[in-house]
Scaffold this active site. Structure first.
Site, mmCIF file in Angstrom:
data_model
loop_
_atom_site.group_PDB
_atom_site.id
_atom_site.type_symbol
_atom_site.label_atom_id
_atom_site.label_comp_id
_atom_site.label_asym_id
_atom_site.label_seq_id
_atom_site.Cartn_x
_atom_site.Cartn_y
_atom_site.Cartn_z
ATOM 1 N N GLU A 279 9.034 -86.542 3.975
ATOM 2 C CA GLU A 279 7.779 -86.883 3.549
ATOM 3 C C GLU A 279 7.559 -88.327 3.195
ATOM 4 O OE1 GLU A 279 5.076 -85.841 -0.622
ATOM 5 O OE2 GLU A 279 7.061 -85.178 -0.535
ATOM 6 N N LYS A 344 -1.142 -82.677 3.968
ATOM 7 C CA LYS A 344 -1.056 -81.934 2.684
ATOM 8 C C LYS A 344 -2.366 -81.605 2.117
ATOM 9 C CE LYS A 344 1.596 -82.233 -1.490
ATOM 10 N NZ LYS A 344 2.410 -83.136 -2.416
ATOM 11 N N CYS A 395 6.123 -81.042 0.694
ATOM 12 C CA CYS A 395 6.744 -80.685 -0.669
ATOM 13 C C CYS A 395 6.314 -79.409 -1.191
ATOM 14 C CB CYS A 395 5.981 -81.860 -1.392
ATOM 15 S SG CYS A 395 6.820 -81.988 -2.879
#
Length: 524
Positions: A279, A344, A395
């Protein structure tokens, strides 16, 4: 006898005991008390005649198990919020008070129902267990954890049943198993109590044998990918400086390139289909509009020279919302950006957005240093590249099974999860987060490739088997042959995703009516 006498004269020890049992049965601890951890609290609730001690007992249990099982929040507050240690500890204590209010809520709802409807003792205990289970299932927490993950963390084969009921279903079964053990304890001096204990033990053993059968019946993989995972272990101060344009970009970019080159040399006799960086690993903005800028151009040239495809976390930019994105990009062996990338969607509160700022924009002025990111479009498409169908997650999106279910429904053959959880320390959170991420692969029987900044980077196969794990807070790389099935069949859990909650709610509606029907009529 002395211990029992002490508990009788100090009943508040029972909620504390439950808190200890729960906290020491969650990752990284083995689930040694998971099947009876609520029994002391339920015993305490059963003996109360007013609401206040019921609520306080539940709050005490939640406070204790949060301190034991989630004390990494202290490190998070120190590292992420930059609080001095005394304030971080105070914040942890406040978090422990508020994080798991589902426990006192369950006690309060049960106590109200018992007093309002006059449930019989057995019905009251059954509903106590059911209400606790439902409150846990719908609780709002920082980490969407549950009691099912502990079985996976300990490698107990019962976790294989997640392909049927999901880890939330396993959590529900774990909590409900506390009920017969409650009765077994109450009747421990009678034959019935011993029979109940033996019955629970036999069922648990059979479920584990069933888990082994579920694993062994999985179809053989018919395809594979060789993935090189690169973990550079960049310090938070360096990442923050790079994100703010205050240096370290060249150092970070250079570290990833050197680690990748060292790995390519180490595995020069093996084929590498793709490299994975975690990430926001790439320290600059990526996207078609930025490809000619300094760092994207250098990345493009680096990949072209090595003929190395790459999936990397990086910041993107949403032109419509005029905000940056936390994204995953795919570049082919010539360094060309592929059309599809993922941004995301489930953003981190107070890290990537401020809750309520759309309704009350002035909140942003109070927290100017909090990130402000555009939300992605969810799991609406796969990263389809070179014949691979890749489900993308960033995540803690991996903690939400409905997210992965949508990826599986779109035909994902494996999941790539890019994470940076360097804000949480090395004690509990990395292990909790890892197992909770890899759990999605068991539920939907597709491999999960997890690459992180500071660890734990690894791969879990569709069987739940976890391959080599990276060390924590050390630069590292590893090459994995990930075997998977093309066009995998949907699991029972994927098809019947809402079956367990539907059954729980149905029982909650039916049980009180059944108990009322069986209750003897009072003579007129």
């Amino acid at each position: 006898m002395k211990n029992l006498s002490a508990v009788r004269h100090a009943p508040w020890l029972l909620p504390v005991l439950s808190g200890i049992l729960i906290g020491t049965s969650y990752i990284p601890f083995p689930p040694w008390a998971a099947l009876f951890c609520f029994v002391p609290l339920w015993r305490f609730w059963s003996g109360q005649t007013s609401l206040k001690p019921v609520l306080f007992g539940g709050l005490l249990t939640a406070f204790v198990f949060t301190l034991i099982g989630f004390n990494w929040v202290t490190y998070l507050l120190h590292e992420f919020a930059h609080l001095p240690w005394p304030l971080a500890v105070a914040g942890m204590l406040l978090y422990a008070l508020l994080a798991h209010l589902f426990v006192p809520l369950a006690g309060g709802l049960w106590f109200w129902g018992r007093n309002r409807f006059g449930w019989s003792e057995q019905l009251s205990l059954a509903l106590m267990a059911l209400i606790t289970t439902l409150c846990e299932a719908y609780s709002l927490t920082l980490f969407d954890w549950n009691f099912g993950y502990s079985w996976y963390g300990a490698g107990v084969p019962v976790f294989q049943w997640a392909e049927i009921v999901g880890f939330k279903g396993l959590s529900a079964l774990t909590l409900l198993a506390n009920l017969p053990l409650y009765w077994a304890w109450v009747q421990r001096h009678a034959t019935r109590g011993k029979i109940l204990l033996a019955l629970v033990s036999v069922v648990f053993v059979l479920l584990n044998f069933g888990g082994l059968w579920l694993k062994n019946r999985l179809p053989e993989p018919d395809a594979s990918i060789n993935a090189l995972l690169v973990q550079a272990s960049i310090e938070n101060s360096e990442k923050l400086a790079a994100e703010l344009g205050k240096g370290f970009r060249q150092e970070i970019f250079g570290r990833y390139m050197r680690l990748t080159d060292q790995a390519l040399e180490k595995y020069r006799d093996k084929k590498v289909d793709v490299a994975l960086w975690p990430e926001t690993a790439f320290p600059a903005i990526l996207g078609p509009e930025f490809i000619t800028q300094e760092y994207p151009s250098a990345l493009r040239e680096y990949l072209r020279e090595r003929q190395l495809p790459l999936i990397t976390g990086a910041y993107g930019y949403d032109l419509e919302q005029r905000l940056p994105t936390n994204s995953l990009f795919v570049l082919d062996k010539d360094g060309e950006l592929q059309a599809a990338h993922y941004s995301k969607t489930i953003l981190l509160a107070f890290g990537e957005y401020v809750p309520g700022e759309r309704l009350f924009p002035q909140i942003r002025q109070w927290l100017p240093e909090t990130g402000q990111f555009a939300r992605g479009k969810g799991p609406s498409e796969l990263l389809a590249w070179n014949g691979f169908k890749i489900g993308a997650q960033i995540c803690y999106e991996s903690l939400f099974p409905e997210f992965s279910r949508e990826l599986a429904a779109r035909g994902a053959e494996f999941i790539v999860n890019a994470t940076n959880d360097s804000w949480y320390g090395a004690w509990q959170e990395p292990y909790q987060h890892m197992y909770m991420t890899l759990a999605r692969g068991v539920e939907f029987r597709i491999p999960v490739l997890r690459v992180t900044n500071t660890g734990i980077s690894t791969v879990a196969l569709a069987s739940g088997e976890i391959l080599e794990r990276s060390p924590l807070y050390r630069p590292w790389s590893g090459l994995y042959e990930v075997r998977y099935r093309k066009n995998p069949e949907p699991t029972f859990y994927q098809r019947w995703f809402y079956l367990v909650p539907a059954l729980l709610w149905s029982v909650l509606l039916i049980l009180p009516m059944f108990g009322r029907y069986l209750r003897p009529r009072q003579p007129s």
